[in-house]
Design a protein around this motif. Sequence first.
Motif, short mmCIF file in Angstrom:
data_model
loop_
_atom_site.label_atom_id
_atom_site.label_comp_id
_atom_site.label_asym_id
_atom_site.label_seq_id
_atom_site.Cartn_x
_atom_site.Cartn_y
_atom_site.Cartn_z
N UNK A 20 0.83 -1.21 0.00
CA UNK A 20 0.00 0.00 0.00
C UNK A 20 0.86 1.26 0.00
N UNK A 21 0.46 2.24 -0.79
CA UNK A 21 1.18 3.52 -0.82
C UNK A 21 0.71 4.44 0.31
N UNK A 22 -0.49 4.14 0.87
CA UNK A 22 -1.06 4.91 1.98
C UNK A 22 -1.17 6.40 1.66
N UNK A 23 -1.47 6.70 0.39
CA UNK A 23 -1.65 8.09 0.00
C UNK A 23 -0.38 8.76 -0.47
N UNK A 24 0.76 8.08 -0.34
CA UNK A 24 2.01 8.64 -0.82
C UNK A 24 2.12 8.46 -2.32
N UNK A 25 3.26 8.82 -2.89
CA UNK A 25 3.45 8.65 -4.33
C UNK A 25 3.28 7.19 -4.74
N UNK A 26 2.77 6.97 -5.93
CA UNK A 26 2.62 5.61 -6.44
C UNK A 26 4.00 4.97 -6.55
N UNK A 27 4.11 3.78 -6.01
CA UNK A 27 5.39 3.07 -6.07
C UNK A 27 5.59 2.46 -7.46
N UNK A 28 6.82 2.21 -7.80
CA UNK A 28 7.12 1.64 -9.11
C UNK A 28 6.44 0.29 -9.27
N UNK A 29 5.83 0.09 -10.42
CA UNK A 29 5.16 -1.18 -10.70
C UNK A 29 6.21 -2.27 -10.96
N UNK A 30 5.95 -3.43 -10.40
CA UNK A 30 6.84 -4.57 -10.62
C UNK A 30 6.41 -5.26 -11.91
N UNK A 31 7.30 -5.22 -12.87
CA UNK A 31 6.97 -5.77 -14.20
C UNK A 31 6.54 -7.23 -14.13
N UNK A 32 7.11 -7.97 -13.16
CA UNK A 32 6.78 -9.38 -13.04
C UNK A 32 5.31 -9.62 -12.75
N UNK A 33 4.68 -8.63 -12.10
CA UNK A 33 3.26 -8.77 -11.78
C UNK A 33 2.39 -8.81 -13.02
N UNK A 34 2.90 -8.29 -14.12
CA UNK A 34 2.11 -8.24 -15.35
C UNK A 34 2.45 -9.38 -16.30
N UNK A 35 3.33 -10.26 -15.86
CA UNK A 35 3.69 -11.40 -16.71
C UNK A 35 2.47 -12.25 -17.05
N UNK A 36 1.55 -12.35 -16.10
CA UNK A 36 0.36 -13.16 -16.35
C UNK A 36 -0.47 -12.59 -17.49
N UNK A 37 -0.47 -11.27 -17.62
CA UNK A 37 -1.24 -10.66 -18.69
C UNK A 37 -0.64 -10.97 -20.04
N UNK A 38 0.67 -10.83 -20.13
CA UNK A 38 1.31 -11.09 -21.41
C UNK A 38 1.31 -12.58 -21.73
N UNK A 39 1.30 -13.41 -20.70
CA UNK A 39 1.28 -14.86 -20.91
C UNK A 39 -0.08 -15.35 -21.37
#
Length: 233
Positions: A151-170
């Motif tokens: 959770x960012x808890x209202x702070x700046x958006x943290x960098x997205x982990x590319x590995x999390x999107x592997x399922x989409x490309x797969x």
Amino acid sequence: MIRTAIWFIAFFAVLPLTLPFYPKAKRLTPPERYGYVQTVAYKWASFLLRIAGARVRVHGQENIPNEPVVYVANHQGNFDVPIMITATKHPKAFISKIEVQKFPIIPRWMELMGCIFIDRSDRRQSIKAIRSCVETIQSGQSIIVFPEGTRSKGGPIKEFKAGSLTLATSSGAKIVPVAIKGSHHLLETTNRITPGTVDVTFLPVIDPADVPNKEIAALAETMIRRVVEGEES
């Protein structure tokens, strides 16, 4: 504090009330099961949001295609899960931390939803989880991913982990970026349940076939960041 106490009492009190619906849900097979479980989850999540005093405003519903997709959302607070359950009535599952399995009753429903539990300390298990996600999508269920990982808890958006999107490309499924704005005010800002307004914006679809794999995470993150930070999307 009174609202907080009432909310947590309601959270645990309402869970047993879902059990009579569980046998039917378990007998059903995808995709019928996903629709049935979404109905139960929608009522549960809506109830909890009402008690919290949360007003959820949804934008961009027209950007959701009528097919299984991967929702890629920023993660401001603990209320993001019930918020996403109610933001659209399309059936959907989550990628969740393995620790959630310690909760009573909830993991049973999550398994029927097609949710994937990931042990981040086990790389082999993570690879297996990605395969399970692909199978879930191919069976007709959409998946929600919070690529920030915490959770960012209202702070700046943290960098997205590319590995999390592997399922989409797969899986080849289309990606729907989702900008959640204001959910941290419901709990994280004061550490108690506080009424507030949350805006959920479904952004234009990203087709993995049209974008190089290495650019998908950055593109989704940029789109979401613009909305959350109040820029024009």
